[in-house]
Design an enzyme around this catalytic site. Structure first.
Site, PDB file in Angstrom:
ATOM      1  N   GLU A 242       6.656   0.046  -4.974  1.00  0.00           N
ATOM      2  CA  GLU A 242       5.854  -0.197  -6.282  1.00  0.00           C
ATOM      3  C   GLU A 242       4.592  -0.537  -5.482  1.00  0.00           C
ATOM      4  O   GLU A 242       4.067  -1.417  -4.510  1.00  0.00           O
ATOM      5  CB  GLU A 242       6.046  -1.882  -6.634  1.00  0.00           C
ATOM      6  CG  GLU A 242       5.363  -2.136  -8.039  1.00  0.00           C
ATOM      7  CD  GLU A 242       4.186  -2.784  -7.826  1.00  0.00           C
ATOM      8  OE1 GLU A 242       2.967  -2.302  -7.980  1.00  0.00           O
ATOM      9  OE2 GLU A 242       4.352  -4.076  -7.714  1.00  0.00           O
TER      10      GLU A 242
ATOM     11  N   GLY B 116       4.286   2.194   1.839  1.00  0.00           N
ATOM     12  CA  GLY B 116       5.603   2.471   1.119  1.00  0.00           C
ATOM     13  C   GLY B 116       6.129   3.889   1.717  1.00  0.00           C
ATOM     14  O   GLY B 116       7.441   4.249   1.805  1.00  0.00           O
TER      15      GLY B 116
ATOM     16  N   CYS C 253      -2.678  -4.818  -8.055  1.00  0.00           N
ATOM     17  CA  CYS C 253      -2.201  -3.391  -7.911  1.00  0.00           C
ATOM     18  C   CYS C 253      -2.473  -2.640  -9.507  1.00  0.00           C
ATOM     19  O   CYS C 253      -2.730  -1.573  -9.527  1.00  0.00           O
ATOM     20  CB  CYS C 253      -0.833  -3.180  -7.682  1.00  0.00           C
ATOM     21  SG  CYS C 253       0.198  -3.969  -8.456  1.00  0.00           S
TER      22      CYS C 253
ATOM     23  N   SER D 261       0.862  -1.339   0.039  1.00  0.00           N
ATOM     24  CA  SER D 261      -0.005  -0.067   0.137  1.00  0.00           C
ATOM     25  C   SER D 261       0.881   1.346   0.037  1.00  0.00           C
ATOM     26  O   SER D 261       2.246   1.302   0.437  1.00  0.00           O
ATOM     27  CB  SER D 261      -1.079  -0.004   1.106  1.00  0.00           C
ATOM     28  OG  SER D 261      -0.212   0.132   2.418  1.00  0.00           O
TER      29      SER D 261
HETATM   30  C1  UN1 Z   1       0.756  -6.669  -8.618  1.00  0.00           C
HETATM   31  O1  UN1 Z   1      -0.455  -6.531  -8.526  1.00  0.00           O
HETATM   32  O2  UN1 Z   1       1.363  -6.369  -7.436  1.00  0.00           O
HETATM   33  O3  UN1 Z   1       0.484  -6.613 -14.481  1.00  0.00           O
HETATM   34  C2  UN1 Z   1       1.579  -7.108  -9.705  1.00  0.00           C
HETATM   35  C3  UN1 Z   1      -0.013  -7.765 -13.615  1.00  0.00           C
HETATM   36  C4  UN1 Z   1       0.854  -8.579 -13.362  1.00  0.00           C
HETATM   37  C5  UN1 Z   1       1.563  -8.249 -12.004  1.00  0.00           C
HETATM   38  C6  UN1 Z   1       0.913  -7.435 -10.883  1.00  0.00           C
HETATM   39  N1  UN1 Z   1       1.688  -9.124 -14.072  1.00  0.00           N
HETATM   40  O4  UN1 Z   1      -1.180  -7.658 -13.564  1.00  0.00           O
END
Ligand code: UN1
Length: 514
Positions: free
Chosen positions: A267, A250, A301, A246
């Site tokens: 990330e 971060g 994410c 989150s």
């Molecule tokens: C994530 O949700 O932290 O692009 C990574 C994507 C996957 C990676 C997601 N290859 O949805």
């Protein structure tokens, strides 16, 4: 015990049995004396295993093993390090089905997505093998006669990896595979919500490192909650901390690492949108939006959280989406007839319900109403209905990343407005436009277009390939992992100037004669 999906066999194939403790420096599993975490499956609510958390002493033991291993590992030629990573990739190929099943069972994503996650690990290993012969530095022309300049890349040391529950293994491997070929050693703190997947990975890789003379210290696993994350973030023996999770987390990691002038690679949250223009191929747009919004039950994410739809096609998109949602089958993620599995836990369900309440309180209207599923097959209490609400971009809840399958529909008139809406959130991870019009696509990709780290045309926001750099701007944290030249984050750059003349001229033409 009733085990319709063969979980016990998969655990056995992965080497996981009741004597597993938690943290490990390689082949040695450490008994910390600390308390245990329960790993419960959100699929059926069953306890899978108890996993022991690390203590400060365990942490110290791991750091010192890692420091010792680094001294030796950094001397192994990079292409040889690549050979070892190649073996890791090959082992992952062998256990793909078992590890994919464990990921699916422990975290709740569909078995297909569990397999996809292991495939990402295999892919990054292949990428890293090639990279192990391509850690290139530049050469420059010196302004001084008889001088040569070049740069070279050296390993950093211990890389701390803090990963999230939603990709319990792939995101670690993006970091670890690159770090290893770069000559670094890793300390991995997986999410305490999916620790067994981490233990399974440690089993796979530790054996391979041991075979090559590194029984301890190159791959380290440390189980724990945010307190272990704090130890890593504050520890100047860890020059790089790569953290996924989150924005709240971060900011804490970034601050702690920044205070000691370490490096962080963050990330963090996304609030990803797809713009659907009046020139979109709507069949494609609906399919892209559907997987983007409900894949991994909205817990990527990169999940599509907002659809920004041109007014002329808005009603059609809305009704076709509602029809598509009515066909979704929700249930046990290991049963391949189901499209959508559970959320990770009860807290996630609570946050989902709060978000639905808020969007309605702010004036949002349900297109597909949400709710928690109960009854047979849903005993874990973590299954929810993917939901759609008509909303406005400025709603507080729309500005916020809720890790759940809730999709907001927003109407626009012209493309400039759509791009402003797409960019009008604090996060900047992934974005997409659905259009067959080249001018619209290029405008979206232009300097005045999407402000995200990922911008796609005619595919959804999720499902990035490992070959590209992965990460985003603004509150997403700015880090880049995985492909392209992300490896540079795992190394230190050294500029070398060599004088092979018999003179000692100074740069910038400075005279300093005595
Ligand atoms: C994530 O949700 O932290 O692009 C990574 C994507 C996957 C990676 C997601 N290859 O949805």
């Amino acid at each position: 015990m009733n085990d319709p999906f063969g979980i016990h066999l998969s655990l056995k194939n992965l080497g996981i049995h009741s004597t597993n403790l938690g943290s490990s420096t390689g082949l040695t599993w450490l008994d910390s004396g600390a308390s245990y975490f329960s790993s419960d499956s959100p699929a059926d609510g069953q306890l899978i295993a108890q996993v022991q958390g690390a203590s400060e002493d365990t942490y110290e033991a791991i750091i010192s093993q890692a420091s010792v291993a680094f001294e030796k590992w950094r001397l192994v030629p990079a292409p040889h390090r690549g050979e070892i990573v190649r073996e890791i990739g090959n082992s992952l190929r062998e256990v793909k089905a078992d590890l994919g099943k464990l990921v699916s069972y422990e975290m709740g994503k569909s078995y297909q997505e569990g397999l996809g996650e292991v495939q990402e690990m295999i892919d990054i290993c292949d990428f890293a093998v090639g990279l192990s012969r391509q850690l290139y530095g530049l050469t420059m022309h010196s302004e001084r006669p008889g001088h040569r300049m070049y740069e070279q890349w050296h390993p950093l040391g211990i890389v701390g990896i803090i990963s999230a529950f939603n990709f319990p293994v792939a995101v670690w491997s993006w970091n670890a595979a690159l770090a290893w070929v770069c000559g670094d050693v890793c300390i991995w703190k997986p999410s305490e919500k999916a620790p067994l997947s981490g233990i399974a990975c440690q089993y796979i890789v530790a054996k391979i490192f041991a075979k090559h003379g590194f029984p301890e210290g190159v791959s380290n696993l440390i189980i724990g909650d945010y307190r272990i994350g704090e130890l890593i973030s504050h520890d100047s023996r860890v020059p790089l901390v790569s953290a996924t999770g989150s924005t709240r987390m971060g900011k804490l990691v970034g601050k702690a690492v920044g205070e000691r002038l370490g490096r962080s690679l963050l990330e963090l949250g996304g609030n990803n949108a797809i713009i659907i223009t009046e020139h979109a191929d709507l069949d494609m747009a609906i399919r892209g939006a559907l997987f983007g919004a409900v894949g991994t039950a909205g817990q990527r994410c990169t999940t599509t959280r907002r659809l920004i739809i041109q007014a002329n096609v808005y009603e059609e998109v809305k009704s076709r989406l509602a029809t598509a949602y009515s066909k979704l089958v929700i249930g046990n993620p290991l049963d391949e007839k189901n499209h959508v599995g559970p959320l990770i836990d009860q807290d996630a369900v609570k946050n989902y319900l709060i978000a639905i309440e808020r969007v309605k309180a702010e004036g949002g209207k349900a297109v597909v109403e949400g709710g928690v599923l109960a009854g047979s097959g849903f005993e874990s209490g973590c299954y929810v209905k993917p939901a759609i609400y008509e909303a406005e971009n400025h709603f507080e809840i729309v500005q916020h990343e809720t890790f759940a399958p809730i999709l907001y529909l927003i109407k626009y008139e012209n493309l400039q407005e759509a791009i402003a809406l797409q960019n009008g959130v604090p996060q900047g991870l992934s974005s997409a436009i659905m259009t067959t019009n080249m001018r619209e696509a290029e405008a979206f990709l232009s300097v005045a277009g999407s402000d995200c780290g990922i911008a796609n045309v005619n595919i959804g926001t999720s499902g990035a390939e490992i070959g590209g750099a992965f990460g985003g701007e603004k509150e997403t944290g700015g880090g880049r992992e995985s492909g392209s030249d992300s490896w540079k984050a795992y190394m230190r750059r050294q500029t070398n100037t060599i004088n092979y003349s018999s003179q000692l001229p100074l740069a910038q033409g400075i005279k300093f004669d005595i």
